[in-house]
Design a protein around this motif. Structure first.
Motif, PDB file in Angstrom:
ATOM      1  N   ALA A 210      29.464  42.362  52.021  1.00  0.00           N
ATOM      2  CA  ALA A 210      29.888  41.088  51.432  1.00  0.00           C
ATOM      3  C   ALA A 210      29.084  39.901  51.931  1.00  0.00           C
ATOM      4  N   THR A 211      28.506  39.971  53.135  1.00  0.00           N
ATOM      5  CA  THR A 211      27.732  38.856  53.671  1.00  0.00           C
ATOM      6  C   THR A 211      26.231  39.079  53.526  1.00  0.00           C
ATOM      7  N   MET A 212      25.836  40.051  52.704  1.00  0.00           N
ATOM      8  CA  MET A 212      24.422  40.323  52.462  1.00  0.00           C
ATOM      9  C   MET A 212      24.065  40.022  51.019  1.00  0.00           C
TER      10      MET A 212
ATOM     11  N   ASP B 147      28.079  39.715  41.271  1.00  0.00           N
ATOM     12  CA  ASP B 147      27.204  40.883  41.145  1.00  0.00           C
ATOM     13  C   ASP B 147      27.857  42.157  41.686  1.00  0.00           C
ATOM     14  N   ALA B 148      29.175  42.220  41.624  1.00  0.00           N
ATOM     15  CA  ALA B 148      29.894  43.377  42.170  1.00  0.00           C
ATOM     16  C   ALA B 148      29.444  44.683  41.513  1.00  0.00           C
ATOM     17  N   ARG B 149      29.210  44.661  40.223  1.00  0.00           N
ATOM     18  CA  ARG B 149      28.790  45.888  39.524  1.00  0.00           C
ATOM     19  C   ARG B 149      27.416  46.343  40.026  1.00  0.00           C
ATOM     20  N   ALA B 150      26.503  45.383  40.221  1.00  0.00           N
ATOM     21  CA  ALA B 150      25.169  45.734  40.709  1.00  0.00           C
ATOM     22  C   ALA B 150      25.245  46.327  42.111  1.00  0.00           C
ATOM     23  N   ARG B 151      26.154  45.816  42.924  1.00  0.00           N
ATOM     24  CA  ARG B 151      26.323  46.351  44.274  1.00  0.00           C
ATOM     25  C   ARG B 151      26.880  47.777  44.230  1.00  0.00           C
TER      26      ARG B 151
END
Length: 355
Positions: A49-51, A81-85
């Motif tokens: 989350a912090t990257m 960008d949760a999906r990309a992660r």
């Protein structure tokens, strides 16, 4: 390194040897700590989350170069960008996806299609029921004793209510630091424990040594829960800076908040539009007010100042109440070995007392 001593639903689900989770603490849970935990048989969670997206990919690659054991990545479900992660987790075959907030059913289903174990964190039994209904493989609960963003219900009461609400494995966090805690959690019905502050204070943690010693100097009254930093209840070390923030007015906090927003924008590489989209998503997911969203920019930069830059006078230091009973900096292997062995001994002792 000890062999498996305790087989639980968590160890079976994730493939780790021991039912001990190192939580995905922002700015703390980097590749060295995660791989140290994984190699010791626990479940290490990378603080994604912090990257930035690029930093997260590099961190995943680094962890995989340090260990062949299963590990997890923490993802902010409300990030733009949760999906990309999550696609990164799928691409690299990461074993566990950890979420501080509940992911959407669609995102959860996508991860599960690729055999990734989905473990959201919850603070109430009703939230556990909801994510279980969506297909979560397990949940992690954190009682009010825990560090960082926390609730008011203690683990001793939160855990049984969640266990009664769902049939999936439950990981207990908040107030755990040794084998007695693991034994108690397992006896209560949990599948394992999560520890944050205890792992922060290890030799494998990348937190500056002087900051670790600063933590160790605090007693059981050395933490405070405040919503003045980012608008949400947040347990952190009681420091002169935190005392000052607690006593200051909202108007006096405005200028530093705006400055930290600019610092966060530069560090994250996000545009103003991306920040706005991210903020709207967070506001919708967490129900924060506009004032709370303004304060939310404080958290990343103030935590980084203390935990990465080592400036205890300019940063805030998230900490669980267990900080007051810790006095050493073991390696992850030393910590996990003694936690598990003590838990086994305590469970045997308790069983031997039954007549």
């Amino acid at each position: 390194m000890i062999p498996q001593q305790l087989r639980t639903r968590l160890t079976e689900l994730t493939g780790v040897r021991h039912p001990v989770v190192q939580t995905g603490m922002g700015w703390v849970a980097g590749p060295r700590l995660v791989s140290g935990t994984a190699n010791a048989g626990g479940l290490g969670i990378l603080a994604g989350a912090t990257m930035t997206l690029t930093e997260l990919e590099q961190a995943i690659i680094e962890v995989m170069g340090r260990t062949d054991a299963p590990f997890g990545v923490n993802v902010r479900a409300d990030a733009a960008d949760a999906r990309a992660r999550c696609d990164l987790l799928i691409e690299y075959g990461v074993r566990v996806a950890s979420f501080a907030l509940a992911p959407t059913p669609e995102l959860m289903a996508r991860l599960k299609e690729h055999d990734i174990v989905v473990i959201p964190s919850v603070g109430l039994a009703k939230h556990a029921r909801k994510v279980a209904g969506w297909g979560a493989d397990a949940v992690m609960i954190q009682g009010g004793e825990g560090g960082g963003h926390t609730g008011s219900v203690p683990t001793s009461l939160l855990l049984p209510t969640v266990l009664d609400a769902v049939d999936i494995p439950v990981i207990a966090a908040g107030g755990y630091f040794d084998g007695r805690g693991l034994a108690a959690a397992l006896a209560c019905g949990a599948a394992g424990i999560g520890m944050g502050t205890r792992f922060l204070l290890t030799a494998d943690s990348a937190v500056p040594e002087a900051v670790k010693r600063f933590y160790l100097g605090h007693d059981l009254n050395g933490t405070v829960v405040t919503d003045k930093v980012d608008g949400m209840p947040h347990r952190m070390l009681r420091t002169p800076l935190v005392e000052q923030i607690e006593e200051s007015s909202r108007l006096r906090r405005l200028s530093p908040t705006l400055r930290r927003t600019l610092e966060f924008k530069r560090a994250s590489g996000m545009s103003w539009r991306e920040l706005a989209v991210d903020g709207r998503a967070m506001r919708k997911a967490q129900g924060r007010s506009l004032a709370q969203m303004t304060l939310a920019a404080n958290t990343p930069t103030m935590l980084k100042a203390g935990l990465v830059d080592g400036d205890t006078g300019a940063g805030v230091l998230a900490a669980g109440q267990v900080v007051g009973v810790l006095d050493d900096l073991p390696t992850c292997e030393e910590l996990i070995d003694r936690v598990v062995l003590r838990a086994v001994a305590e469970l045997r002792r308790a069983a031997g007392s039954i007549v």
